[in-house]
Design an enzyme around this catalytic site. Sequence first.
Site, PDB file in Angstrom:
ATOM      1  N   PRO A   1     -10.618  -5.474   3.547  1.00  0.00           N
ATOM      2  CA  PRO A   1     -11.039  -6.862   3.810  1.00  0.00           C
ATOM      3  C   PRO A   1     -12.287  -7.258   3.016  1.00  0.00           C
ATOM      4  O   PRO A   1     -12.632  -8.433   2.956  1.00  0.00           O
ATOM      5  CB  PRO A   1     -11.315  -6.876   5.324  1.00  0.00           C
ATOM      6  CG  PRO A   1     -11.376  -5.458   5.757  1.00  0.00           C
ATOM      7  CD  PRO A   1     -10.652  -4.638   4.744  1.00  0.00           C
TER       8      PRO A   1
ATOM      9  N   GLU B   1     -13.014   2.300   9.614  1.00  0.00           N
ATOM     10  CA  GLU B   1     -14.039   1.298   9.312  1.00  0.00           C
ATOM     11  C   GLU B   1     -14.168   1.065   7.813  1.00  0.00           C
ATOM     12  O   GLU B   1     -14.721   0.076   7.377  1.00  0.00           O
ATOM     13  CB  GLU B   1     -15.387   1.722   9.894  1.00  0.00           C
ATOM     14  CG  GLU B   1     -15.554   1.379  11.359  1.00  0.00           C
ATOM     15  CD  GLU B   1     -15.218  -0.078  11.665  1.00  0.00           C
ATOM     16  OE1 GLU B   1     -15.937  -0.955  11.193  1.00  0.00           O
ATOM     17  OE2 GLU B   1     -14.220  -0.324  12.367  1.00  0.00           O
TER      18      GLU B   1
ATOM     19  N   ARG C   1       8.348  -8.825  -7.866  1.00  0.00           N
ATOM     20  CA  ARG C   1       9.269  -9.926  -8.136  1.00  0.00           C
ATOM     21  C   ARG C   1       8.929 -10.670  -9.428  1.00  0.00           C
ATOM     22  O   ARG C   1       9.721 -11.465  -9.912  1.00  0.00           O
ATOM     23  CB  ARG C   1       9.379 -10.872  -6.935  1.00  0.00           C
ATOM     24  CG  ARG C   1       8.124 -11.580  -6.567  1.00  0.00           C
ATOM     25  CD  ARG C   1       8.281 -12.307  -5.236  1.00  0.00           C
ATOM     26  NE  ARG C   1       9.156 -13.468  -5.321  1.00  0.00           N
ATOM     27  CZ  ARG C   1       8.856 -14.592  -5.951  1.00  0.00           C
ATOM     28  NH1 ARG C   1       7.710 -14.702  -6.586  1.00  0.00           N
ATOM     29  NH2 ARG C   1       9.692 -15.599  -5.948  1.00  0.00           N
TER      30      ARG C   1
ATOM     31  N   ASP D   1       8.675 -21.373  -7.944  1.00  0.00           N
ATOM     32  CA  ASP D   1       7.923 -20.942  -6.764  1.00  0.00           C
ATOM     33  C   ASP D   1       6.790 -21.868  -6.403  1.00  0.00           C
ATOM     34  O   ASP D   1       6.186 -22.477  -7.260  1.00  0.00           O
ATOM     35  CB  ASP D   1       7.244 -19.600  -7.037  1.00  0.00           C
ATOM     36  CG  ASP D   1       8.211 -18.464  -6.991  1.00  0.00           C
ATOM     37  OD1 ASP D   1       9.313 -18.678  -6.499  1.00  0.00           O
ATOM     38  OD2 ASP D   1       7.839 -17.386  -7.465  1.00  0.00           O
TER      39      ASP D   1
HETATM   40  N1  ADE Z   1      -7.423  -3.674   5.592  1.00  0.00           N
HETATM   41  C1  ADE Z   1      -7.817  -4.240   6.751  1.00  0.00           C
HETATM   42  N2  ADE Z   1      -7.828  -5.566   6.659  1.00  0.00           N
HETATM   43  C2  ADE Z   1      -7.409  -5.881   5.400  1.00  0.00           C
HETATM   44  C3  ADE Z   1      -7.208  -7.097   4.697  1.00  0.00           C
HETATM   45  N3  ADE Z   1      -7.446  -8.284   5.251  1.00  0.00           N
HETATM   46  N4  ADE Z   1      -6.783  -7.021   3.427  1.00  0.00           N
HETATM   47  C4  ADE Z   1      -6.572  -5.836   2.838  1.00  0.00           C
HETATM   48  N5  ADE Z   1      -6.745  -4.659   3.449  1.00  0.00           N
HETATM   49  C5  ADE Z   1      -7.153  -4.677   4.715  1.00  0.00           C
END
Ligand code: ADE
Length: 242
Positions: free
Chosen positions: A88, A115, A153, A168
């Site tokens: 994230p 984490e 793809r 697309d």
């Molecule tokens: N791992 C946990 N959350 C994630 C996300 N939003 N994007 C990519 N990997 C992740």
Amino acid sequence: MKFDILTLFPGMFDGPFAESIIRRAVDNGLIDIRLHNIRDYAFDRHKTTDDYPYGGGAGMVMKVEPLAACIETVRAERAAARVILTTPRGKPFDQATARRLAEEKELIIICGRYEGVDERVRELYVDEELSLGDYVLTGGEIAAMVIVDAVSRLVPDVLGSADSAAADSFCDGLLEYPHYTRPPEFRGLQVPEVLLSGNHQEIARWRRRQALQKTLMVRPDLLATARLSAEDEKYLQELAKV
Ligand code: ADE
């Protein structure tokens, strides 16, 4: 295109890659997907892949040594590979990134867990960190699946002409126009007359306007970077007036 996915949960990938277009692409040798279990590279008796964070705090951190051993083993066979970490904390994955990655020959995707991953993995091996969006998943596996799917793809010949990527959503920066197929009427809802007209110029114009309308309503932020003609701009101005 060769994908190597490094994960603690290779079983998660059984379903998504075993069906439909990705399955066909693998069967036809257009893409190659290999899964590597990071746990196989843990060196201690208990096959430990995570540990407590230095400095304290909640959660566990993926250890550097098993990941380093796994990455180095895979890279020995994939000298040209770009190394991606799903987290994230990464840049948002989007269609432009998918297009850029589709130009590569080899991708190694490391699925983050817990984490996070010991920062030295990123420093030593990772070329780019990618996030699916501003939310936290239980791990990077689903993000890796999404990246493999979206990139595959775009690999030449993966899509048949029936499912072409040319029209697309996002291809020219707009959301797609609505689609209809038979029957012409369902529960009182008619297919728009123009689509039955056979007038291809009118149909193209209607679709373009629908795409502009939808984008303006749902994702106005996309209009700033979309490729717009003078006629598009004029239509958007008209919409803004009503
Ligand atoms: N791992 C946990 N959350 C994630 C996300 N939003 N994007 C990519 N990997 C992740």
